[in-house]
Write a protein that holds these residues in place. Structure first.
Motif, short mmCIF file in Angstrom:
data_model
loop_
_atom_site.label_atom_id
_atom_site.label_comp_id
_atom_site.label_asym_id
_atom_site.label_seq_id
_atom_site.Cartn_x
_atom_site.Cartn_y
_atom_site.Cartn_z
N UNK A 102 -7.87 4.70 -1.14
CA UNK A 102 -6.92 4.56 -0.04
C UNK A 102 -7.38 5.44 1.11
N UNK A 103 -7.55 4.83 2.29
CA UNK A 103 -8.14 5.55 3.41
C UNK A 103 -7.23 5.68 4.62
N UNK A 104 -6.21 4.84 4.72
CA UNK A 104 -5.28 4.94 5.85
C UNK A 104 -3.91 4.47 5.39
N UNK A 117 -0.95 0.38 3.38
CA UNK A 117 -2.11 1.19 3.04
C UNK A 117 -3.36 0.32 3.10
N UNK A 118 -4.38 0.84 3.81
CA UNK A 118 -5.68 0.20 3.86
C UNK A 118 -6.63 0.91 2.91
N UNK A 119 -7.45 0.14 2.19
CA UNK A 119 -8.33 0.75 1.19
C UNK A 119 -9.63 -0.02 1.06
N UNK A 124 1.33 -6.07 10.04
CA UNK A 124 0.25 -5.20 9.57
C UNK A 124 -1.08 -5.95 9.58
N UNK A 125 -1.04 -7.23 9.19
CA UNK A 125 -2.27 -8.03 9.21
C UNK A 125 -2.81 -8.19 10.62
N UNK A 126 -1.93 -8.22 11.62
CA UNK A 126 -2.35 -8.33 13.02
C UNK A 126 -2.83 -6.99 13.59
N UNK A 127 -2.47 -5.89 12.95
CA UNK A 127 -2.79 -4.56 13.47
C UNK A 127 -4.26 -4.23 13.24
N UNK A 128 -4.64 -3.03 13.62
CA UNK A 128 -6.03 -2.60 13.44
C UNK A 128 -6.19 -1.75 12.17
N UNK A 129 -5.40 -2.00 11.15
CA UNK A 129 -5.46 -1.19 9.94
C UNK A 129 -6.82 -1.32 9.25
N UNK A 130 -7.44 -2.50 9.28
CA UNK A 130 -8.74 -2.67 8.63
C UNK A 130 -9.84 -1.94 9.39
N UNK A 131 -9.79 -1.96 10.71
CA UNK A 131 -10.76 -1.21 11.51
C UNK A 131 -10.59 0.29 11.28
#
Length: 186
Positions: free
Chosen positions: A49-51, A82-84, A152-159
């Protein structure tokens, strides 16, 4: 002085009556719960988990029917996303080591989970819900979870997860003695 002797017995009787009634008619409640916990499945998880995003949503959910007045509920929903990166997908072929260079090909970041924090969420107001309040609140929480997940899918969580992977993993690999570290994503 005579008035005190007249009132004193009534006052004593009134106080004694209060204590008698409060002791006689007090309601004692006890709560008992019995649990039988069963671990159904144990899984090895290699997700880093990174963000973590903490999200607030104010939701007004309305339910309209033909024969009942419009019911609505106003929720203040707290959620977490949570992005991981799933490190179990990294194989030996994804790692190239040279004298002072390390190249690691990581899997694409993913959204580990989006969940509603029911402990910190609140039902702020209900209108015309009457006997359907529980169902209306449940519908509203489900709608909130769908909406938060879509946002969340539209946000920049993956970046942000990629950036944090670089910030976390690069120093670790450099600590192993590699001066040139390059992290790529499949």
């Amino acid at each position: 002085m005579r008035i005190i002797f007249r009132v004193l017995p009534w006052l004593i009787l009134l106080i004694a009556g209060y204590f008698f009634i409060s002791k006689k008619f007090s309601i004692n409640t006890s709560v008992e719960s019995k649990h039988q916990l069963l671990v159904e499945k144990i899984e090895a998880i290699g997700k880093l988990e990174l963000v973590r995003y903490q999200i607030s949503d104010v939701l007004e959910h309305k339910n309209k029917t033909d024969f009942l007045p419009e019911a609505s509920v106003l929720l203040i929903v707290k959620a977490e996303a949570v992005g991981c990166i799933d490190l179990t997908k990294v194989t030996r072929n994804d790692i190239e080591l040279d004298a002072d260079t390390a190249v690691v090909n990581l899997p694409q970041p993913e959204i580990c989970y989006v969940k509603i924090d029911h402990k910190n969420s609140r039902v702020y107001d209900t209108k015309m819900a009457f006997f359907r309040e529980a169902g209306l609140v449940d519908e509203a929480y489900k709608a909130a979870e769908k909406h938060v997940t879509a946002e969340v899918k539209k946000s920049n969580i993956l970046a942000q997860t990629k950036t944090n992977a670089m910030n976390v993993l690069k120093p670790i690999i450099e600590g192993l003695g590699y001066k040139n570290v390059r992290l790529t994503f499949e």
